[in-house]
Scaffold this active site. Structure first.
Site, PDB file in Angstrom:
ATOM      1  N   ASP A 175       0.859  -1.165   0.000  1.00 13.60           N
ATOM      2  CA  ASP A 175       0.000   0.000   0.000  1.00 13.60           C
ATOM      3  C   ASP A 175       0.910   1.234   0.000  1.00 13.60           C
ATOM      4  O   ASP A 175       2.099   1.137   0.316  1.00 13.60           O
ATOM      5  CB  ASP A 175      -0.882  -0.035   1.252  1.00 13.60           C
ATOM      6  CG  ASP A 175      -1.683   1.222   1.436  1.00 13.60           C
ATOM      7  OD1 ASP A 175      -2.434   1.598   0.528  1.00 13.60           O
ATOM      8  OD2 ASP A 175      -1.522   1.859   2.500  1.00 13.60           O
TER       9      ASP A 175
ATOM     10  N   ASP B 110      -0.163   5.116   0.997  1.00 20.05           N
ATOM     11  CA  ASP B 110      -0.385   6.022   2.119  1.00 20.05           C
ATOM     12  C   ASP B 110      -0.469   5.266   3.436  1.00 20.05           C
ATOM     13  O   ASP B 110      -1.252   4.337   3.587  1.00 20.05           O
ATOM     14  CB  ASP B 110      -1.689   6.805   1.917  1.00 20.05           C
ATOM     15  CG  ASP B 110      -1.635   7.720   0.703  1.00 20.05           C
ATOM     16  OD1 ASP B 110      -0.766   8.612   0.667  1.00 20.05           O
ATOM     17  OD2 ASP B 110      -2.467   7.539  -0.208  1.00 20.05           O
TER      18      ASP B 110
ATOM     19  N   ASP C 224      -1.616  -0.921   5.921  1.00 19.21           N
ATOM     20  CA  ASP C 224      -1.945  -0.343   7.225  1.00 19.21           C
ATOM     21  C   ASP C 224      -3.436  -0.243   7.478  1.00 19.21           C
ATOM     22  O   ASP C 224      -3.849   0.356   8.474  1.00 19.21           O
ATOM     23  CB  ASP C 224      -1.327   1.049   7.345  1.00 19.21           C
ATOM     24  CG  ASP C 224      -1.990   2.053   6.403  1.00 19.21           C
ATOM     25  OD1 ASP C 224      -2.137   1.719   5.207  1.00 19.21           O
ATOM     26  OD2 ASP C 224      -2.361   3.151   6.854  1.00 19.21           O
TER      27      ASP C 224
END
Length: 230
Positions: A10, A12, A168
């Site tokens: 991922d 961000d 995240d």
């Protein structure tokens, strides 16, 4: 050493410390659009989704196409203005990615950003050609649909058992689960590990450098390995 060939990240909150900017841009877009603010927890809870899905989650009452498009434009304008100075990489990311490349791993990005948005931030770092492949929410299905990962696997000619998704948000981990792929939860981004562990990741870490140690066959004191769901 673990037998993965492909590491999928991922963007961000996993590679880049940009969560605060996303929250600010969402709030500015809401204010300019005449919509009520949502608190930090609510905004952090949609990070990882494509922008249309994120807006629909935050503002289910917003059903006018023109207002939705205006919101998206205002969000993008403000976020890109903030990104004139690129968000910093998390500690250890630059060094680890270079090491992974030297070790022969293939690297990919699977993000909720738009193609235009990802290319903008990659260009800001001189990274347009850094990854083997990148996939964005507006050119495929938004997380947690597994299509993004399936397209990355097909592009690289790699099986799901030879790849791992690092993210995240619960959307990252659910996407990996649906693709029958291992996942690594990082607890320094949008959501704490207590939330991410509910998605049964293969590994949970608090610092990016722990990923390198684990891939080499070790396990640091801070990281936690759990039974794989695959």
């Amino acid at each position: 050493m673990r037998d993965y060939q492909l590491l999928i990240f991922d963007w961000d909150g996993t590679l880049v410390d940009s969560i605060a900017r996303i929250v600010e841009a969402m709030r500015v877009a809401a204010e300019v659009s005449g919509l009520p603010w949502r608190d930090d927890a609510a905004i952090r809870g949609i990070i990882g989704l494509g922008l249309p899905e994120a807006i629909a989650t935050l503002y289910p009452e917003l059903d006018d196409a023109q207002r939705i498009d205006a919101f998206r434009q205002r969000y993008g304008e403000h976020y890109n203005a903030l990104e004139r100075q690129p968000s910093p990489l998390f500690d250890g990311v630059a060094e680890a990615l270079e090491t992974f490349r030297e070790q022969g791993y293939r690297l990919a990005v699977a993000t909720g950003k738009s193609r235009r948005g990802l290319d903008h931030v990659l260009a800001g770092r001189g990274w347009l050609d850094y990854f083997d492949v990148t996939r964005c929410a507006d050119e495929t299905a938004s997380k947690p649909d597994p299509r993004m990962l399936q397209e990355i696997l097909a592009h690289c000619g790699v099986g799901a058992e030879q790849a791992v998704m690092v993210g995240d948000s619960p959307f990252d981990l659910r996407m990996a689960h649906r693709a029958r792929m291992d996942s690594v939860a990082v607890g320094y981004g949008a959501q704490p590990l207590a939330e991410l562990l509910k998605e049964s990741p293969r590994l949970a870490i608090e610092r990016f450098e722990e990923l390198s140690h684990w891939l080499s066959g070790g396990l640091s004191r801070q990281s936690r390995e759990v039974e794989s769901y695959v």
